[in-house]
Write an enzyme that holds these catalytic residues in place. Structure first.
Site, PDB file in Angstrom:
ATOM      1  N   ALA A  11       0.793  -1.261  -0.081  1.00  0.00           N
ATOM      2  CA  ALA A  11       0.076   0.019  -0.010  1.00  0.00           C
ATOM      3  C   ALA A  11       0.988   1.221   0.154  1.00  0.00           C
ATOM      4  CB  ALA A  11      -0.988   0.029   1.163  1.00  0.00           C
ATOM      5  N   TYR A  13       3.541   4.050  -2.392  1.00  0.00           N
ATOM      6  CA  TYR A  13       3.387   5.213  -3.297  1.00  0.00           C
ATOM      7  C   TYR A  13       2.833   4.476  -4.629  1.00  0.00           C
ATOM      8  CZ  TYR A  13       5.474   8.422  -0.476  1.00  0.00           C
ATOM      9  OH  TYR A  13       5.909   9.497   0.623  1.00  0.00           O
ATOM     10  N   THR A 133       9.049  -2.661  -9.777  1.00  0.00           N
ATOM     11  CA  THR A 133      10.125  -2.674 -10.855  1.00  0.00           C
ATOM     12  C   THR A 133      11.122  -3.901 -10.522  1.00  0.00           C
ATOM     13  OG1 THR A 133       9.798  -0.329 -10.963  1.00  0.00           O
ATOM     14  CG2 THR A 133      11.699  -1.039 -11.867  1.00  0.00           C
ATOM     15  N   GLU A 168       4.891  -0.133 -13.639  1.00  0.00           N
ATOM     16  CA  GLU A 168       4.257   1.437 -13.451  1.00  0.00           C
ATOM     17  C   GLU A 168       5.228   2.383 -13.953  1.00  0.00           C
ATOM     18  OE1 GLU A 168       0.976   1.934 -12.999  1.00  0.00           O
ATOM     19  OE2 GLU A 168       1.835   3.785 -13.575  1.00  0.00           O
ATOM     20  N   LYS A 223      11.186  -1.453 -18.367  1.00  0.00           N
ATOM     21  CA  LYS A 223      10.641  -0.406 -17.117  1.00  0.00           C
ATOM     22  C   LYS A 223      11.966   0.117 -16.823  1.00  0.00           C
ATOM     23  CE  LYS A 223       9.562   1.894 -13.777  1.00  0.00           C
ATOM     24  NZ  LYS A 223       8.821   3.124 -14.015  1.00  0.00           N
ATOM     25  N   ALA A 226      13.446   2.668 -19.404  1.00  0.00           N
ATOM     26  CA  ALA A 226      12.852   4.181 -19.335  1.00  0.00           C
ATOM     27  C   ALA A 226      13.465   5.051 -18.164  1.00  0.00           C
ATOM     28  CB  ALA A 226      11.317   3.733 -19.126  1.00  0.00           C
ATOM     29  N   ASN A 227      13.265   4.381 -16.910  1.00  0.00           N
ATOM     30  CA  ASN A 227      14.180   5.173 -15.981  1.00  0.00           C
ATOM     31  C   ASN A 227      15.627   5.609 -16.450  1.00  0.00           C
ATOM     32  OD1 ASN A 227      11.915   5.201 -14.426  1.00  0.00           O
ATOM     33  ND2 ASN A 227      12.195   3.901 -12.869  1.00  0.00           N
ATOM     34  N   GLY A 274      20.147  17.607  -8.837  1.00  0.00           N
ATOM     35  CA  GLY A 274      20.372  16.286  -9.150  1.00  0.00           C
ATOM     36  C   GLY A 274      19.021  15.506  -8.822  1.00  0.00           C
ATOM     37  N   PHE A 275      19.089  14.528  -9.643  1.00  0.00           N
ATOM     38  CA  PHE A 275      17.828  13.659  -9.345  1.00  0.00           C
ATOM     39  C   PHE A 275      18.071  12.879  -7.930  1.00  0.00           C
ATOM     40  CE2 PHE A 275      20.302  10.986 -12.049  1.00  0.00           C
ATOM     41  CZ  PHE A 275      20.624   9.685 -11.292  1.00  0.00           C
ATOM     42  N   CYS A 279      13.485   5.708  -7.100  1.00  0.00           N
ATOM     43  CA  CYS A 279      13.479   4.912  -8.500  1.00  0.00           C
ATOM     44  C   CYS A 279      14.882   5.059  -9.209  1.00  0.00           C
ATOM     45  CB  CYS A 279      12.437   5.130  -9.392  1.00  0.00           C
ATOM     46  SG  CYS A 279      10.700   4.682  -8.723  1.00  0.00           S
ATOM     47  N   LYS A 342      10.976  16.382  -5.100  1.00  0.00           N
ATOM     48  CA  LYS A 342      10.579  17.148  -6.047  1.00  0.00           C
ATOM     49  C   LYS A 342       9.182  17.772  -5.401  1.00  0.00           C
ATOM     50  CE  LYS A 342       7.984  15.085  -9.454  1.00  0.00           C
ATOM     51  NZ  LYS A 342       7.552  14.065 -10.378  1.00  0.00           N
TER      52      LYS A 342
HETATM   53  P1  NAD Z   1       6.714   1.610  -0.747  1.00  0.00           P
HETATM   54  O1  NAD Z   1       7.771   1.469  -0.148  1.00  0.00           O
HETATM   55  O2  NAD Z   1       6.243   3.108  -0.810  1.00  0.00           O
HETATM   56  O3  NAD Z   1       5.626   0.560  -0.684  1.00  0.00           O
HETATM   57  C1  NAD Z   1       5.904  -0.602  -0.470  1.00  0.00           C
HETATM   58  C2  NAD Z   1       4.888  -1.324   0.374  1.00  0.00           C
HETATM   59  O4  NAD Z   1       5.075  -2.698   0.201  1.00  0.00           O
HETATM   60  C3  NAD Z   1       5.167  -0.940   1.918  1.00  0.00           C
HETATM   61  O5  NAD Z   1       4.098  -0.460   2.408  1.00  0.00           O
HETATM   62  C4  NAD Z   1       5.474  -2.305   2.747  1.00  0.00           C
HETATM   63  O6  NAD Z   1       5.207  -2.318   4.045  1.00  0.00           O
HETATM   64  C5  NAD Z   1       4.792  -3.389   1.785  1.00  0.00           C
HETATM   65  N1  NAD Z   1       5.254  -4.751   1.709  1.00  0.00           N
HETATM   66  C6  NAD Z   1       6.653  -5.166   1.588  1.00  0.00           C
HETATM   67  N2  NAD Z   1       6.602  -6.295   1.605  1.00  0.00           N
HETATM   68  C7  NAD Z   1       5.194  -6.689   1.698  1.00  0.00           C
HETATM   69  C8  NAD Z   1       4.827  -8.203   1.904  1.00  0.00           C
HETATM   70  N3  NAD Z   1       5.562  -9.229   1.916  1.00  0.00           N
HETATM   71  N4  NAD Z   1       3.399  -8.229   2.219  1.00  0.00           N
HETATM   72  C9  NAD Z   1       2.513  -7.009   2.638  1.00  0.00           C
HETATM   73  N5  NAD Z   1       3.270  -5.833   2.274  1.00  0.00           N
HETATM   74  C10 NAD Z   1       4.235  -5.628   1.979  1.00  0.00           C
HETATM   75  O7  NAD Z   1       7.033   1.468  -2.346  1.00  0.00           O
HETATM   76  P2  NAD Z   1       6.547   1.997  -3.741  1.00  0.00           P
HETATM   77  O8  NAD Z   1       7.439   3.324  -4.034  1.00  0.00           O
HETATM   78  O9  NAD Z   1       5.210   2.085  -3.820  1.00  0.00           O
HETATM   79  O10 NAD Z   1       7.357   1.246  -4.789  1.00  0.00           O
HETATM   80  C11 NAD Z   1       6.820  -0.226  -5.056  1.00  0.00           C
HETATM   81  C12 NAD Z   1       7.462  -0.634  -6.241  1.00  0.00           C
HETATM   82  O11 NAD Z   1       7.024   0.162  -7.295  1.00  0.00           O
HETATM   83  C13 NAD Z   1       8.989  -0.658  -6.331  1.00  0.00           C
HETATM   84  O12 NAD Z   1       9.441  -1.935  -7.222  1.00  0.00           O
HETATM   85  C14 NAD Z   1       9.139   0.581  -7.025  1.00  0.00           C
HETATM   86  O13 NAD Z   1      10.427   0.624  -7.604  1.00  0.00           O
HETATM   87  C15 NAD Z   1       8.193   0.669  -8.231  1.00  0.00           C
HETATM   88  N6  NAD Z   1       7.811   1.910  -8.660  1.00  0.00           N
HETATM   89  C16 NAD Z   1       7.812   3.193  -7.794  1.00  0.00           C
HETATM   90  C17 NAD Z   1       7.462   4.168  -8.229  1.00  0.00           C
HETATM   91  C18 NAD Z   1       7.493   5.374  -7.429  1.00  0.00           C
HETATM   92  O14 NAD Z   1       7.193   6.569  -8.045  1.00  0.00           O
HETATM   93  N7  NAD Z   1       7.348   5.307  -6.146  1.00  0.00           N
HETATM   94  C19 NAD Z   1       7.092   4.417  -9.656  1.00  0.00           C
HETATM   95  C20 NAD Z   1       6.901   3.183 -10.414  1.00  0.00           C
HETATM   96  C21 NAD Z   1       7.456   2.272 -10.062  1.00  0.00           C
HETATM   97  C1  UDX Z   2      10.554   8.426 -12.203  1.00  0.00           C
HETATM   98  C2  UDX Z   2       9.874   8.400 -13.563  1.00  0.00           C
HETATM   99  O1  UDX Z   2       9.660   9.641 -14.072  1.00  0.00           O
HETATM  100  C3  UDX Z   2       8.645   7.555 -13.502  1.00  0.00           C
HETATM  101  O2  UDX Z   2       8.156   7.310 -14.940  1.00  0.00           O
HETATM  102  C4  UDX Z   2       8.741   6.134 -12.756  1.00  0.00           C
HETATM  103  O3  UDX Z   2       7.544   5.530 -12.774  1.00  0.00           O
HETATM  104  C5  UDX Z   2       9.390   6.318 -11.611  1.00  0.00           C
HETATM  105  O4  UDX Z   2      10.509   7.169 -11.438  1.00  0.00           O
HETATM  106  P1  UDX Z   2       9.699   9.959 -10.049  1.00  0.00           P
HETATM  107  O5  UDX Z   2      11.047   9.516  -9.668  1.00  0.00           O
HETATM  108  O6  UDX Z   2       8.445   9.975  -9.132  1.00  0.00           O
HETATM  109  O7  UDX Z   2       9.577   9.239 -11.435  1.00  0.00           O
HETATM  110  O8  UDX Z   2       9.765  11.636 -10.279  1.00  0.00           O
HETATM  111  P2  UDX Z   2      10.491  12.359 -11.691  1.00  0.00           P
HETATM  112  O9  UDX Z   2       9.575  13.383 -12.174  1.00  0.00           O
HETATM  113  O10 UDX Z   2      10.933  11.230 -12.565  1.00  0.00           O
HETATM  114  O11 UDX Z   2      11.754  13.147 -11.098  1.00  0.00           O
HETATM  115  C6  UDX Z   2      12.843  12.268 -10.436  1.00  0.00           C
HETATM  116  C7  UDX Z   2      13.951  13.291 -10.238  1.00  0.00           C
HETATM  117  O12 UDX Z   2      14.565  13.927 -11.318  1.00  0.00           O
HETATM  118  C8  UDX Z   2      13.532  14.238  -9.375  1.00  0.00           C
HETATM  119  O13 UDX Z   2      14.434  14.601  -8.371  1.00  0.00           O
HETATM  120  C9  UDX Z   2      13.328  15.756 -10.179  1.00  0.00           C
HETATM  121  O14 UDX Z   2      13.360  16.889  -9.379  1.00  0.00           O
HETATM  122  C10 UDX Z   2      14.420  15.418 -11.183  1.00  0.00           C
HETATM  123  N1  UDX Z   2      14.180  16.073 -12.339  1.00  0.00           N
HETATM  124  C11 UDX Z   2      13.102  15.745 -13.105  1.00  0.00           C
HETATM  125  C12 UDX Z   2      15.084  17.181 -12.747  1.00  0.00           C
HETATM  126  O15 UDX Z   2      15.993  17.410 -11.923  1.00  0.00           O
HETATM  127  N2  UDX Z   2      14.883  17.629 -14.003  1.00  0.00           N
HETATM  128  C13 UDX Z   2      13.993  17.280 -14.973  1.00  0.00           C
HETATM  129  O16 UDX Z   2      13.999  17.797 -15.856  1.00  0.00           O
HETATM  130  C14 UDX Z   2      13.123  16.394 -14.439  1.00  0.00           C
END
Ligand code: NAD
Ligand code: UDX
Length: 473
Positions: A11, A13, A133, A168, A223, A226-227, A274-275, A279, A342
């Site tokens: 549950a 992000y 991911t 995602e 995936k 792309a990142n 800096g990023f 992810c 961000k």
């Molecule tokens: P998060 O840490 O916010 O959430 C993960 C959740 O999973 C936590 O709440 C944790 O308690 C729970 N969890 C872990 N193991 C578990 C288990 N065995 N049973 C039940 N719950 C469990 O992570 P997130 O940011 O949502 O990212 C999740 C995945 O999605 C990662 O692989 C990440 O790389 C990918 N992803 C993240 C983003 C992003 O913007 N955050 C975007 C695209 C992909």
């Molecule tokens: C990223 C990818 O964009 C998304 O597709 C993937 O699913 C998860 O990882 P996120 O990390 O949430 O998303 O944010 P993003 O908008 O990509 O920004 C990442 C970092 O780069 C931030 O620190 C942001 O401030 C920085 N950034 C982004 C820059 O410094 N310059 C830019 O032009 C864009």
């Protein structure tokens, strides 16, 4: 194959917003988001939707509409797996801290735990969807765990599984919009019926042309790629920003000029501190690890340089601040605007602010940190120290390392401050009362804008020294 019950493990992000949007668009599907973190689940169930565990514009409204109807949050993981015909795995996959591949490979222990839990509790046919991911070929690991349990002779019931990859692409801060209007939805798999079942869900609001179907390994690798490509653009533009500062060019003008080339495109060319985020770094390091694993050392080095540049760039900013303030910031008061990685998110994972603040504290600065959505507790966690008022350390002693304070009122913090450093692009920082800042700050007063947030015209009449990222003009 029509999906009626979905369970999403994790549950966070991704799990929270993704399932909220699916629930909103598919009222005929019951969706249960489960997590073993009770505190997080309690927040998802808080009557006041302003207290949800994550902040995303537009999320609270959807949760308010769907929660209790077809969107549910609980810790009842096994029960929900049992009742679901589709299970999303959306758990964290951070970089391994120890053991084989430490510092680069993804730690898959949470994913493996989910696979075992699904294997043990699923009934009938279950489609398992990788939402996290993951390194290429993780589906193989999940499948072998599921199949091993399926063959368990002690169990009389017949259970079958299919594994799909559905990474995602949402970005934090714009997650709801990204989910509602995705550039594409990617589904990798082998069984066309299962692929269709998942496609049908997205087809409720995404046009067919945008739902891409690939083999499972391409989906997993796409995936990470792309990142890596996105992060590479940021390191590229930040490297050019440093060159701009040295040569009298302006990185905003360079970005505009190169972005006008349709082959390059104008997005993701903003120089910054800096990023950060959970992810980019982890996924590139994972790509580096995979490349090394397959003996592709030049490929590994190429991608690793994106992270190396980012680390160097963050250090460059903290050094630059110290140098501009006459080479010493011991005891100097510096206001930090923004701690999230961000704007529009409360997430601080890998935020540039953490490293920059730690560097400034190491130099002995007194930081006054503000962020509209990040809590004081989170900053304590990230910096590994308590604020001054809770620490009762002595100020003004030259051998004391820096201190920090969490602030709500920016105007009040101006008194005798030496510098303001903008690290996150929150909209409200565009409306700083610069006249008041000038009156209250100690001279010479500095403004460091790492996000190009301030219009230089707004502070022209004030008596400030001004630095902004990539501006050599
Ligand atoms: P998060 O840490 O916010 O959430 C993960 C959740 O999973 C936590 O709440 C944790 O308690 C729970 N969890 C872990 N193991 C578990 C288990 N065995 N049973 C039940 N719950 C469990 O992570 P997130 O940011 O949502 O990212 C999740 C995945 O999605 C990662 O692989 C990440 O790389 C990918 N992803 C993240 C983003 C992003 O913007 N955050 C975007 C695209 C992909
Ligand atoms: C990223 C990818 O964009 C998304 O597709 C993937 O699913 C998860 O990882 P996120 O990390 O949430 O998303 O944010 P993003 O908008 O990509 O920004 C990442 C970092 O780069 C931030 O620190 C942001 O401030 C920085 N950034 C982004 C820059 O410094 N310059 C830019 O032009 C864009």
């Amino acid at each position: 194959m029509k999906i009626k019950n979905i369970c999403c493990i994790g549950a966070g992000y991704v799990g929270g917003p993704t399932m909220a949007v699916i629930a909103d668009k598919c009222p005929d599907i019951q969706i249960h988001v489960v997590d073993f973190n009770k505190e997080r689940i309690n927040k998802w169930n808080d009557v006041d939707v302003n207290n949800l565990p994550i902040f995303e514009p537009g999320l609270a409204e959807i949760v308010e509409r769907c929660r209790g109807k077809n969107l549910h949050f609980s810790t009842g993981i096994n029960e929900r797996i049992r009742k679901s015909d589709m299970v999303f795995i959306s758990v964290n996959t951070p970089t391994k801290k120890y053991g084989l591949g430490a510092g680069k490979a993804s730690d898959l222990k949470w994913v493996e735990a989910c696979a075992r839990q699904v294997a043990n509790n699923a009934t009938g046919h279950t489609i398992v969807v990788e939402k996290s991911t993951l390194p290429v070929r993780t589906a193989e690991v999940i499948k072998s765990i599921l199949d091993a349990t399926k063959k368990d002779s002690e169990r009389s019931e017949i259970k079958t599984f299919d594994v799909l990859s559905n990474p995602e692409f949402l970005a934090e801060g714009t997650a709801i919009n990204d989910l509602l209007y995705p550039d594409r939805v990617l589904i990798g798999g082998e069984n066309q019926l299962s692929i269709n079942a998942l496609s049908d869900i997205y087809a409720k609001w995404v046009t067919k042309e945008k739902i891409l179907q690939t083999n499972i390994w391409s989906s997993e690798l796409a995936k990470l790629t792309a990142n890596a490509f996105l992060a590479q653009r940021i390191s590229s533009i930040n490297s050019i920003g440093a060159l701009c500062e040295a040569t009298g060019a302006d990185v905003r003008e360079v970005s505009r000029a190169i972005g006008a080339d349709s082959r390059i495109g104008s997005k993701f060319l903003d120089a910054g501190p800096g990023f950060g985020g959970s992810c980019f770094k982890k996924d590139i390091l994972n790509l580096v690890y995979l490349s090394e694993y397959f003996g592709l050392y030049e490929v590994a080095k190429f991608w690793e340089s994106v992270v190396t540049l980012n680390n160097w760039h963050q250090k460059r900013i903290s050094k630059l601040i110290t140098n501009k303030l006459f080479g010493t910031i011991s005891g100097k008061k510096i206001i930090i605007l923004g701690f999230a990685f961000k704007g529009n998110t409360n997430d601080t994972r890998e935020s540039a602010a953490i490293l920059i603040c730690k560097d400034l504290l190491n130099e002995g600065a007194f930081l006054f940190i503000h962020d509209p959505k990040v809590s004081k507790e989170q900053i304590i966690n990230d910096l590994g120290s308590k604020p001054y008022s809770e620490n009762k350390k002595q100020l003004n002693s030259f051998d004391v390392k820096g201190n920090w304070e969490f602030i709500h009122d920016i105007d009040e913090s101006f008194f005798e401050a030496d510098a303001i450093v903008i690290l996150t692009e929150w909209e409200e920082y565009k409306n700083i009362n610069w006249d008041l800042a000038e009156k209250r700050m100690r001279k010479p007063a500095w403004i460091f804008d790492s996000r190009s947030l301030i219009d230089p015209e707004d502070i022209k009449k004030n008596d400030f020294n001004f630095w902004r990222i990539g501006d050599g003009s």
